[in-house]
Design a protein around this motif. Structure first.
Motif: not given
Length: 238
Positions: A21, A24-25, A30, A132-133, A136-137, A141, A227, A234
């Motif tokens: 994470l 990716l963030v 991605w 993952v989404r 991230l959401h 992100w 976070r 982000c």
């Protein structure tokens, strides 16, 4: 897309680790690496659940998969071997571990997104991508997600990563500690691309956190706490 965009290329991982994470963030894009050979020893279809009171006490949460082409099967080709059974196991086990944690309500919501994908009998790669989404959401992100199977690229690890970075219009490739062991910057330099090596989040240095799913952190600290632990601004919505 402007050339200043950054790109991370990573396989879809089920309920990913904080180190994943953290990379990716930081990325604007991605690229989901879904067309490489499946590795049953990796995190593509499984996650390590860490006990709330003792993060070093961990167990595997595994999504059983069917490989239509045997060992040659690509990640995106995998099928769920037991969708209904997996749905029950994920629902029961994750709640068993984190249902009494302070931030279970919001953690449970992201788990429900994965359960919905399982209920639809989605492919394991899609189920992992959904997990993952969902994380991230909740971290705020708002970057873009594309799949490597939809992009042109050459053979060879570093050449391929450089091609994928260029294909999404990014000017910088974000490389994690694992990739740094084999990455050659030559193919990136040939394309005028930069390579950056963002450090793993400090929390991953604490006991158990290097291998544990980020579900532990979400359940214990909430999205805001995760976070803060990732210590990154982000990507804004585009």
């Amino acid at each position: 897309m402007p050339e200043t965009l950054s790109c991370a290329v990573h396989q879809p991982n089920l309920f990913p680790r904080l180190s994943t994470l953290g990379k990716l963030v930081r990325a604007d894009v991605w690229v989901v690496l879904d067309d490489v050979q499946f590795n049953a020893r990796d995190y593509q279809h499984r996650a390590r659940l860490a006990a709330p009171a003792d993060p070093e006490a961990q167990r595997w949460l595994t999504v059983p998969v069917h490989r239509p082409r045997g060992r040659d099967s690509r990640i995106g080709e995998l099928l769920l071997a037991d969708p209904a059974g997996t749905h029950r196991t994920v629902s029961r086990l994750v709640r068993q571990y984190y249902g009494r944690c302070a931030h279970w309500p919001e953690t449970g919501e992201l788990v429900e997104e994965v359960l919905a994908a399982l209920a639809l009998n989605e492919r394991p790669a899609v189920v992992a991508e959904v997990s993952v989404r969902a994380m991230l959401h909740r971290l705020g992100w708002r970057g873009a997600v594309v799949r490597s199977s939809d992009l042109p690229s050459r053979e060879g690890r570093s050449q391929r990563l450089a091609d994928l970075t260029a294909a999404v219009g990014a000017g910088t490739y974000l490389c994690g500690p694992g990739g740094a062991k084999y990455l050659s910057e030559g193919p990136f330099l040939e394309r005028g691309l930069q390579v950056r090596y963002p450090p793993p989040p400090p929390l991953t240095r604490e006991r158990g956190m290097r291998t544990a799913s980020a579900l532990w952190a979400f359940a214990q600290r909430g999205a805001a706490g995760v976070r803060d632990a990732l210590a990154v601004d982000c990507v804004p919505a585009r």
